[in-house]
Scaffold this motif. Structure first.
Motif, short mmCIF file in Angstrom:
data_model
loop_
_atom_site.label_atom_id
_atom_site.label_comp_id
_atom_site.label_asym_id
_atom_site.label_seq_id
_atom_site.Cartn_x
_atom_site.Cartn_y
_atom_site.Cartn_z
N ALA A 1 32.99 11.80 -36.16
CA ALA A 1 32.58 12.20 -34.82
C ALA A 1 32.91 11.11 -33.81
O ALA A 1 33.38 11.39 -32.69
CB ALA A 1 31.09 12.52 -34.79
N ALA B 1 32.06 20.34 -29.51
CA ALA B 1 32.79 20.02 -30.73
C ALA B 1 31.81 19.42 -31.73
O ALA B 1 31.30 18.33 -31.51
CB ALA B 1 33.92 19.04 -30.44
N MET B 2 31.53 20.17 -32.79
CA MET B 2 30.53 19.72 -33.77
C MET B 2 31.20 19.18 -35.02
O MET B 2 32.20 19.70 -35.48
CB MET B 2 29.61 20.88 -34.15
N SER B 3 30.60 18.14 -35.56
CA SER B 3 31.02 17.57 -36.83
C SER B 3 29.96 17.92 -37.86
O SER B 3 28.81 17.51 -37.73
CB SER B 3 31.16 16.06 -36.70
N GLY C 1 35.06 22.43 -33.85
CA GLY C 1 34.56 21.28 -34.59
C GLY C 1 35.33 21.04 -35.85
O GLY C 1 36.44 21.51 -36.04
#
Length: 139
Positions: free
Chosen positions: A24, A63-65, A94
């Motif tokens: 991230a 944007a997800m990790s 993501g």
């Protein structure tokens, strides 16, 4: 302000119990270096916290990790909450350890492209730039 005249605002989020945030931080730095405005949530965010930050920061992209295996829960819940807040226009994308069949299923639920380990940061930057250029100005 026309879309082309403003910087892309991206919220980089680490939802859930996963404590591994190196990826991230790498992608946040790549987005910043590409000229995006980047907001990083830090670790252990709930879907509600991610969406609250997206609302507060007026982002274009979340944007997800997700490395914990909870992607089939976290991505759909964040999409649902974004939509409930009237943020259907926000791209949810993501990366993480996400099998191809799950990435396809997430796409059907309104999640954008997801990126796996080893993906070039340039691919993620290019994807967001292309998405941003193609969308209509919501303002």
């Amino acid at each position: 302000m026309p879309v082309s005249d403003r910087r892309i605002r991206v919220l980089v989020a680490k939802p859930g119990l996963d404590g591994h945030d190196r990826g991230a931080k790498v992608i946040a730095a790549a987005f910043r270096d590409a000229g995006f405005e980047v907001i990083y949530t830090g670790l252990h965010q709930t879907p509600g916290m991610v969406v609250a930050a997206a609302v507060q920061e007026d982002v274009d992209v979340v944007a997800m990790s997700v490395l914990s295996g909870a992607h089939m829960t976290l991505f759909p819940r964040v999409r649902e909450l974004l939509d409930a807040e009237g943020l259907e226009h926000v791209l949810l994308t993501g990366g993480g350890i996400i099998p191809d069949k799950d990435a396809t299923a997430l796409g059907e639920l309104g999640v954008g492209r997801v990126f796996g380990p080893g993906t070039s940061t340039g691919d993620a930057v290019g994807y967001i730039r292309d998405w941003f250029a193609e969308r209509e100005d919501p303002y």
